[in-house]
Design a protein around this motif. Structure first.
Motif, PDB file in Angstrom:
ATOM      1  N   ASP A  71      89.756  43.606  30.411  1.00 54.54           N
ATOM      2  CA  ASP A  71      90.403  43.541  31.723  1.00 54.54           C
ATOM      3  C   ASP A  71      91.304  44.758  31.920  1.00 54.54           C
ATOM      4  N   VAL A  93      95.247  38.317  29.712  1.00 47.74           N
ATOM      5  CA  VAL A  93      94.127  39.235  29.953  1.00 47.74           C
ATOM      6  C   VAL A  93      93.572  39.731  28.621  1.00 47.74           C
ATOM      7  N   ALA A 114      88.511  47.125  33.689  1.00 47.48           N
ATOM      8  CA  ALA A 114      88.694  47.086  35.141  1.00 47.48           C
ATOM      9  C   ALA A 114      89.904  47.913  35.551  1.00 47.48           C
ATOM     10  N   TYR A 115      90.956  47.895  34.707  1.00 42.15           N
ATOM     11  CA  TYR A 115      92.197  48.592  35.020  1.00 42.15           C
ATOM     12  C   TYR A 115      92.696  49.331  33.784  1.00 42.15           C
ATOM     13  N   LYS A 168      99.192  40.790  33.018  1.00 42.46           N
ATOM     14  CA  LYS A 168      98.505  39.720  33.752  1.00 42.46           C
ATOM     15  C   LYS A 168      98.972  39.675  35.198  1.00 42.46           C
ATOM     16  N   PHE A 188      97.332  42.620  36.914  1.00 42.17           N
ATOM     17  CA  PHE A 188      95.892  42.361  36.982  1.00 42.17           C
ATOM     18  C   PHE A 188      95.587  41.407  38.133  1.00 42.17           C
ATOM     19  N   ASP A 189      96.319  40.322  38.206  1.00 40.74           N
ATOM     20  CA  ASP A 189      96.108  39.347  39.285  1.00 40.74           C
ATOM     21  C   ASP A 189      96.374  39.971  40.650  1.00 40.74           C
ATOM     22  N   MET A 207      96.117  43.154  41.542  1.00 41.50           N
ATOM     23  CA  MET A 207      95.040  44.093  41.901  1.00 41.50           C
ATOM     24  C   MET A 207      93.746  43.361  42.229  1.00 41.50           C
ATOM     25  N   GLN A 208      93.496  42.266  41.543  1.00 45.05           N
ATOM     26  CA  GLN A 208      92.294  41.487  41.827  1.00 45.05           C
ATOM     27  C   GLN A 208      92.321  40.938  43.255  1.00 45.05           C
ATOM     28  N   SER A 209      93.488  40.581  43.724  1.00 50.15           N
ATOM     29  CA  SER A 209      93.611  40.001  45.062  1.00 50.15           C
ATOM     30  C   SER A 209      93.888  41.053  46.142  1.00 50.15           C
ATOM     31  N   PRO A 211      92.010  44.394  46.788  1.00 43.81           N
ATOM     32  CA  PRO A 211      90.999  45.405  46.452  1.00 43.81           C
ATOM     33  C   PRO A 211      91.206  46.758  47.115  1.00 43.81           C
ATOM     34  N   ARG A 249      93.131  51.409  38.884  1.00 40.31           N
ATOM     35  CA  ARG A 249      91.745  51.001  38.725  1.00 40.31           C
ATOM     36  C   ARG A 249      91.060  52.047  37.841  1.00 40.31           C
TER      37      ARG A 249
END
Length: 271
Positions: free
Chosen positions: A4, A32, A83-84, A100, A103-104, A106-108, A110, A180
Motif C-alpha cells: 500500500d 497498511v 500505491a503511495y 493509514k 492512505f485512506d 488519498m483513496q477517497s 483520487p 501517488r
C-alpha cells in the motif's frame, strides 16, 4: 501492487534520528501493508550497517558517495511497487498511524497527487510548514527577522489562512511528502540539479501540474527541525545555489508558457 505504502528515508551519518524514525513507523503503523527503504548517502559512522542489522524487515540502499537529498531519494524508484510513496526525513517521528490516515485520505480523493500532514516541533508546538511557492521576497523575509518583512513572512507561511480543514497548498516541505507512486515515477522523482534544498518546492510544482496538492491537518507528525542553512556557511551556500537554480528554472518555464500562449492567440486570430 505489492505494498500500500513504501517509505524512503535518506540517512547521512544520522544513526540516532534515523533509528527513531524507523522505530516509530514500525510501532505505530498498523493499517497498511508497507515497506521501509533507507538510502544511505555514504555515511562514515557505520549507521547504515547498524540499521540494516537492527531492522531486518527494512531494505538499505548503499551509496558510494553523498549524492544529495533528491538524487538519493530517487534511487528507490526502481524498487518500489506501491500505491503511495512517502518521502520522509530522518528527523521525523510519528505517534499515530499516520500512514493509514493518509492512505485512506488519498483513496477517497483520487484527484489529489500529493499531501502532507500537520507538523509539530518535538515539544508539541505547531510548526507552520504549509507554504506558498518560493519568491525572492519570501526567502529574504524568512531569513531576515525584521519587522519590515513580517507581512511577507506571514504570507509565505500561510499564517493568516484558515488551515483547520483540508487545504490546497503550493509547497509541501520535503520532510514528509506522501505521493501517488505512479506520479512520482512518471516525474522521475526529484530534479537532480538540486543537491539539497528547493527540490521539494520544485517537485511540488511539478506534481501540481497533474493533480491537487493538499494539507491534511487531521494527520500529525513530529519534526525535529534544524534549519542548518541558517547556522552553517556550507549549508547556506548550498541553499543559495539551489535557490538560484529554482528561480531560473521556473522563470524560464513561465516565459516559455507565456510565449506559447501568445503563439496560440496569434494563430487563433489568423484563422
Amino acid at each position: 501492487m505489492k505494498y500500500d505504502v513504501t517509505v524512503g528515508i535518506v540517512n547521512y551519518n544520522d544513526y540516532p534520528r534515523t533509528h527513531e524514525a524507523i522505530r516509530s513507523l514500525l510501532e505505530y503503523t498498523q493499517g497498511v501493508k508497507y515497506k521501509i527503504y533507507v538510502i544511505d548517502n555514504a555515511s562514515r559512522d557505520g549507521s547504515a550497517e547498524r540499521l540494516a542489522n537492527e531492522f531486518p524487515q527494512i531494505s538499505v540502499i548503499f551509496c558510494d558517495r553523498n549524492m544529495g537529498y533528491g538524487k538519493a531519494n530517487n534511487l528507490v524508484i526502481p524498487h518500489i511497487d506501491s500505491a503511495y510513496h512517502l518521502v520522509m526525513n530522518p528527523d521525523v517521528v510519528i505517534r499515530s498511524d499516520v500512514l493509514k490516515q493518509l492512505f485512506d485520505f488519498m483513496q477517497s480523493h483520487p484527484d489529489v497527487g500529493l499531501c502532507t500532514p500537520a507538523t509539530c516541533y518535538l515539544n508539541g508546538n505547531p510548526q507552520p510548514l504549509p507554504k506558498r511557492n518560493p519568491k525572492l521576497r519570501y526567502v529574504i523575509a524568512n531569513r531576515i527577522p525584521i519587522p519590515h518583512y513580517e507581512e511577507y513572512r506571514r504570507e509565505y507561511r500561510m499564517l493568516d489562512e484558515d488551515l483547520s480543514g483540508v487545504t490546497d497548498i503550493e509547497f509541501v516541505t520535503g520532510c514528509f511528502m506522501f505521493l501517488r507512486t505512479a506520479l512520482f515515477k512518471e516525474q522521475g522523482g526529484f530534479d537532480t540539479r538540486y543537491f539539497m534544498y528547493f527540490e521539494d518546492a520544485d517537485l511540488t510544482r511539478e506534481i501540481a501540474k497533474r493533480a491537487r496538492v493538499v494539507y491534511v491537518p487531521e494527520a500529525e507528525i513530529l519534526h525535529g527541525y534544524q534549519r542548518r542553512s541558517a547556522k552553517r556557511l556550507r549549508y547556506f551556500v548550498i541553499h543559495s545555489v539551489s535557490m538560484l537554480k529554482y528561480f531560473f528554472k521556473w522563470r524560464r518555464q513561465a516565459r516559455q508558457g507565456a510565449a506559447e500562449a501568445g503563439d496560440a492567440t496569434g494563430s487563433a486570430a489568423d484563422s
